[in-house]
Motif scaffolding. Structure first.
Motif, mmCIF file in Angstrom:
data_model
loop_
_atom_site.group_PDB
_atom_site.id
_atom_site.type_symbol
_atom_site.label_atom_id
_atom_site.label_comp_id
_atom_site.label_asym_id
_atom_site.label_seq_id
_atom_site.Cartn_x
_atom_site.Cartn_y
_atom_site.Cartn_z
ATOM 1 N N ILE A 134 94.720 26.293 -49.798
ATOM 2 C CA ILE A 134 96.204 26.139 -50.064
ATOM 3 C C ILE A 134 96.991 26.320 -48.900
ATOM 4 N N LEU A 135 97.639 25.320 -48.520
ATOM 5 C CA LEU A 135 98.472 25.257 -47.286
ATOM 6 C C LEU A 135 99.775 25.959 -47.545
ATOM 7 N N ASP A 136 100.574 26.573 -46.663
ATOM 8 C CA ASP A 136 101.841 27.059 -46.585
ATOM 9 C C ASP A 136 102.810 26.013 -46.900
ATOM 10 N N CYS A 137 103.699 26.045 -48.017
ATOM 11 C CA CYS A 137 105.079 25.291 -47.931
ATOM 12 C C CYS A 137 105.788 25.060 -46.509
ATOM 13 N N THR A 138 105.932 23.915 -45.982
ATOM 14 C CA THR A 138 106.579 23.589 -44.926
ATOM 15 C C THR A 138 108.110 23.899 -44.820
ATOM 16 N N GLY A 139 108.734 24.164 -46.116
ATOM 17 C CA GLY A 139 110.257 24.168 -46.168
ATOM 18 C C GLY A 139 110.842 22.939 -45.866
ATOM 19 N N CYS A 140 110.166 21.709 -46.082
ATOM 20 C CA CYS A 140 110.903 20.521 -45.761
ATOM 21 C C CYS A 140 111.866 20.144 -46.654
ATOM 22 N N THR A 141 111.999 20.641 -48.006
ATOM 23 C CA THR A 141 112.898 20.283 -49.038
ATOM 24 C C THR A 141 112.773 19.124 -49.762
ATOM 25 N N SER A 142 111.789 18.298 -49.253
ATOM 26 C CA SER A 142 111.540 16.780 -49.724
ATOM 27 C C SER A 142 111.721 16.841 -51.291
ATOM 28 N N CYS A 143 110.837 17.541 -51.951
ATOM 29 C CA CYS A 143 110.961 17.753 -53.221
ATOM 30 C C CYS A 143 112.261 18.043 -53.927
ATOM 31 N N THR A 144 113.077 18.889 -53.538
ATOM 32 C CA THR A 144 114.402 19.255 -54.064
ATOM 33 C C THR A 144 115.371 18.282 -53.912
ATOM 34 N N ILE A 145 115.292 17.477 -52.786
ATOM 35 C CA ILE A 145 116.212 16.491 -52.274
ATOM 36 C C ILE A 145 115.893 15.235 -53.445
ATOM 37 N N GLY A 146 114.797 14.829 -53.405
ATOM 38 C CA GLY A 146 114.200 13.912 -54.473
ATOM 39 C C GLY A 146 114.963 14.231 -56.123
ATOM 40 N N ALA A 205 99.368 38.068 -50.728
ATOM 41 C CA ALA A 205 99.861 36.658 -49.729
ATOM 42 C C ALA A 205 99.429 35.377 -50.432
ATOM 43 N N ASN A 206 98.036 35.594 -50.547
ATOM 44 C CA ASN A 206 97.234 34.221 -50.908
ATOM 45 C C ASN A 206 97.856 33.617 -52.400
ATOM 46 N N TYR A 207 98.166 34.540 -53.133
ATOM 47 C CA TYR A 207 98.775 34.286 -54.356
ATOM 48 C C TYR A 207 100.059 33.730 -54.170
ATOM 49 N N LEU A 208 100.759 34.411 -53.395
ATOM 50 C CA LEU A 208 102.129 33.922 -53.084
ATOM 51 C C LEU A 208 102.293 32.490 -52.537
ATOM 52 N N THR A 209 101.302 32.402 -51.714
ATOM 53 C CA THR A 209 101.279 31.038 -50.734
ATOM 54 C C THR A 209 101.178 29.855 -51.801
ATOM 55 N N PHE A 210 100.198 30.250 -52.756
ATOM 56 C CA PHE A 210 99.988 28.963 -53.753
ATOM 57 C C PHE A 210 101.223 28.922 -54.828
ATOM 58 N N ALA A 211 101.987 29.990 -55.301
ATOM 59 C CA ALA A 211 102.774 30.304 -56.139
ATOM 60 C C ALA A 211 104.200 29.412 -55.536
ATOM 61 N N GLN A 212 104.445 29.698 -54.291
ATOM 62 C CA GLN A 212 105.531 29.017 -53.556
ATOM 63 C C GLN A 212 105.496 27.513 -53.272
#
Length: 314
Positions: free
Chosen positions: A45-57, A100-107
């Motif tokens: 599970i990779l970290d969220c990059t914070g790109c906001t592409s999903c919310t912009i869409g 942290a591994n759970y939060l990485t998944f959830a976030q």
């Protein structure tokens, strides 16, 4: 059709978090449920990059997914998880909070925000329930944000939490097996999950320990002083987890309780309607930024100072 229940853990193999989860799932299986279980340690599970592409869409009425969907196992898991009737999460506590591994998944779940996607007509609504287990080596004093941290990750996938367990003082591998009452309580959670799924949606409610937590809405144990929100709404006291607003009142026996005021559930994060209001906020703040060329021009000029500035690393 049989009830589908999934278990998600993030702890050591064959240790406390996994054992308590399996006990709850055994109860579900005994009730005839179709059970699936994963340990996040087995997945990439990779970290969220914070790109906001999903919310912009989403703010533009589009379901664009996550830019990392084809790079790790998140989507593979979510395709199964979102088709469940219930999910039980069992996560170890690290430094007061979920691991942290759970939060990485959830976030990484923002791109699956059901309230947003339902609002734009991208997905159909599905009712799900959840049970939460937090496991740690001390009392609540050193797990004070554990269940609350787990609760905060339930909103995006629209999981109605019907039961929670704070497993305390079990630091050693599989130490929970010395506590028969705790094992029985985990089994009871499984029974409660099945009971909740079989209950009509409009009648589903809290099945956990009576009077758990400060908040009568989500049963979290975390309250904060309120402050004016983006649209001016203000409550004296807020539930840190669900956002319920109200005030503290003293009872006849001298104790205190949190009382939710008449409009205190206006932005209840546990509901699709409450979270949809957050979509409006994002549309105002993020959308306003991108829609105004002057804003980006100002940022473009000021950011040069920071792009050109570097410091010695290690």
């Amino acid at each position: 059709m049989s009830i589908k229940v999934m278990g998600v853990t993030a702890g050591r193999k064959n240790s406390n978090s996994e054992i308590l989860l399996k006990e709850a799932l055994i109860a579900c299986e005994e009730a005839g449920a179709e059970v699936t279980m994963i340990n996040l340690r087995d997945y990439n599970i990779l970290d969220c990059t914070g790109c906001t592409s999903c919310t912009i869409g989403m703010s533009q009425g589009k379901n664009v997914g996550c830019v990392l969907d084809d790079k790790d196992d998140k989507k593979k898991i979510m395709d199964v998880l979102l088709n469940q009737d219930a999910v039980i999460y069992s996560v170890p506590t690290y430094d007061l909070m979920p691991s942290a591994n759970y939060l990485t998944f959830a976030q990484r779940s923002l791109s699956y925000e059901t309230a947003f996607l339902e609002t734009i007509g991208a997905i159909e609504h599905r009712d799900r329930v959840a049970g939460l287990i937090s496991v740690g080596g001390s009392t609540r004093a050193w797990q004070s944000m554990a269940l609350e941290g787990l609760q905060a990750t339930m909103f995006t996938t629209d999981m109605k939490v019907v039961d929670m367990i704070l497993a305390t003082r079990v630091p050693g591998p599989a130490q929970c097996l010395l506590d028969d009452e705790l094992i029985a309580r985990a089994h009871k959670m499984g029974e409660n999950i099945i009971k909740a799924v079989k209950t009509p949606v409009e009648k589903r409610g809290w099945l956990g320990d009576e009077n758990m937590g400060w908040c009568p809405n989500c049963h979290s144990n975390a309250l904060v002083l309120g402050e004016p929100q983006w649209d001016g709404l203000h409550y004296p006291i807020e539930c840190q987890v669900c956002g319920a607003g109200g005030n503290l009142e003293q009872t006849e026996d001298g104790k205190w309780k949190f009382v939710i005021q008449k409009d205190g559930l206006l932005k209840d994060r546990t509901t699709v309607e409450g979270r949809a209001r957050h979509l409006e906020e994002i549309g105002r703040t993020q959308g306003g930024f991108f829609e105004n060329p002057e804003n980006r021009e100002i940022v473009g000029k000021k950011i040069i100072r920071y792009k050109e500035k570097t410091f010695k690393g290690i």
